[in-house]
Design an enzyme around this catalytic site. Structure first.
Site, PDB file in Angstrom:
ATOM      1  CG  ASN A 253     -37.314  21.159  27.594  1.00 25.27           C
ATOM      2  OD1 ASN A 253     -37.387  20.643  26.487  1.00 25.27           O
ATOM      3  ND2 ASN A 253     -38.124  22.141  27.980  1.00 25.27           N
ATOM      4  NE  ARG A 254     -31.323  14.992  26.496  1.00 21.54           N
ATOM      5  CZ  ARG A 254     -31.082  13.705  26.647  1.00 21.54           C
ATOM      6  NH1 ARG A 254     -31.172  13.169  27.843  1.00 21.54           N
ATOM      7  NH2 ARG A 254     -30.762  12.958  25.622  1.00 21.54           N
TER       8      ARG A 254
END
Ligand code: CTP
Length: 419
Positions: free
Chosen positions: A214-215
């Protein structure tokens, strides 16, 4: 609008230590933000970095003694007019002179005149930092409202390692910006508290080259860790291995990969913690099967990837506490990154998450449209299990961290009862 004002008057004092060269990065930090910088080195600082370097970087004249520039009464004016004084590196000798209230050069004179926030970033050998004289000087300065940073741990001059290294210019700069935003000293109100913080994203491997991730950059978790350490806490960070941020001064960092590794690390450390902050973005699912060899694209349509559910670490902590397996007075803080949808807005989802997770405090960020992830500023709400809801205006992640830690210390104080 951000909390970082521009065009302020910043004095950068430089003590005579090997780390004096790092002051150059700090001067840049302020000039690039649009501030006016006056550099005041001690005579011995000029043994390490030349006057011309400081003059070129700051765009202003540089003096060391009280008899330079007499017509403008510099030893009075610079401190009087400053919005912030930062000294980096602050040597043991300079701290001793500042604690004694001496004014025998332009820098100590300026420190005596300043009524604005003052930040000292010490750098010296471990023995000097731990010497009772320096400990007493740091305590004296702190009691007078000076923010004395915890130094970093690491390589010192020569082959020695230990506590006493000057924090990196960006870390000093971030704390300085926070002092400017809050116009106050960093309190030492977390002294004696052990704080465990998870940060960054987990990565769930699919094959030797691919993962589900994820970011999350880890910036908010690291900002919390950096500030908690400067507020006196003993801080451990458990970070995803995709986080590429410098270790904050005086913080211990442990690295993990997957959600299950994070769970093992958190569960091992949590029994010793007074406060646990789950800032990590934990993958809810992982590929059910790990392919030992790289998956080839082949000729036809791709296979679907079956997923398995990961443990909910935060909910697990709350449950363990309820079962008496964690300290009953441990404070557990969760994070939520939400978008609005047909069901309701971010706040609606945040309130539901707080109830579902059962933690004491939930930091709620609105995400999407470039907000929250991988950026330096943030906004959101603090939702308390007691029903309290506080809006956090847009600001740096350091400012968010200070508001979150204010809420944490207030909750701890409330739990400890009246003084
Ligand atoms: N969290 C956790 N373990 C998980 C997932 C999340 O400990 N498996 C923690 C995060 O660190 C964060 C909080 O729970 O503090 C909320 O994370 P979030 O991903 O928003 O929660 P989810 O339960 O996964 O909810 P959603 O269905 O919205 O993804």
């Amino acid at each position: 609008m951000t909390d970082r004002a521009a065009g302020l008057r910043i004095v950068v004092g430089v003590g005579g230590g090997i780390a004096a060269y790092k002051a150059c990065g700090l001067i840049r930090h302020f000039t690039e933000a649009g501030h006016q910088v006056r550099v005041i080195p001690t005579e011995s600082a000029l043994e390490f970095v030349g006057k011309a370097t400081f003059e070129a970087l700051s765009g202003n004249r540089v003096d060391t003694g009280v008899f330079a520039d007499v017509p403008s009464v510099a030893h009075v004016a610079l401190g009087q007019e400053a919005d912030l004084v930062v000294v980096a590196p602050a040597t043991a000798d300079l701290m001793a002179r500042a604690a004694a209230g001496r004014a025998d050069d332009l820098l100590t004179g300026t420190l005596l005149m300043a009524r604005c926030p003052v930040l000292l970033a010490p750098a010296m050998h471990t023995e000097m930092w731990e010497h009772p004289a320096t400990v007493a000087n740091a305590a004296t300065l702190r009691s007078r409202g000076v923010t004395v940073m915890e130094p970093a741990h690491g390589r010192l001059t020569g082959t020695d390692t230990g506590a006493g290294r000057l924090p990196e210019p960006d870390q000093i700069g971030a704390l300085a910006d926070l002092l400017l935003a809050r116009a106050d000293a960093v309190p030492r109100d977390m002294t004696g508290l052990r704080v465990l913080i998870s940060a960054g994203g987990t990565r769930e491997p699919l094959d030797p080259v691919r993962f589900l991730g994820n970011r999350s950059s880890g910036k908010q978790g690291y900002a919390l860790a950096a500030l908690a350490a400067q507020r006196g806490a003993e801080v451990t960070v458990i970070a995803g291995d995709g986080v590429h941020l410098p270790t904050p001064a005086a913080v211990h960092v442990q690295t993990i990969g997957t959600a299950r590794e994070l769970q093992t690390a958190v569960d091992a450390a949590a029994p010793e913690a007074d406060v646990v902050i789950m800032a990590a973005a934990v993958a809810d699912f992982r590929p059910a099967d790990y392919a030992g060899a790289k998956i080839k694209k082949g000729a036809g349509e791709p296979d679907t990837v079956p997923l398995s559910r990961n443990p909910d670490i935060l909910a697990g902590l709350v449950e363990q506490r309820a079962q008496g397996r964690l300290p009953v007075d441990q404070l557990i803080v969760g994070f939520a990154a939400e978008t609005g949808d047909d069901e309701g807005d971010e706040l609606h989802h945040g309130r539901a998450k707080l109830r579902r997770k059962g933690c004491d405090l939930l930091v709620l960020n609105a995400v999407g449209d470039g907000r929250a992830f991988e950026v330096d500023d943030n906004a959101g709400w603090l939702l308390g299990a007691d029903g309290s809801e506080t809006t956090m205006e847009f600001g740096s992640k350091a400012l968010m961290a200070s508001r979150i830690l204010d809420a944490v210390t207030a909750l701890r104080r409330r739990a400890d009862g009246p003084d």
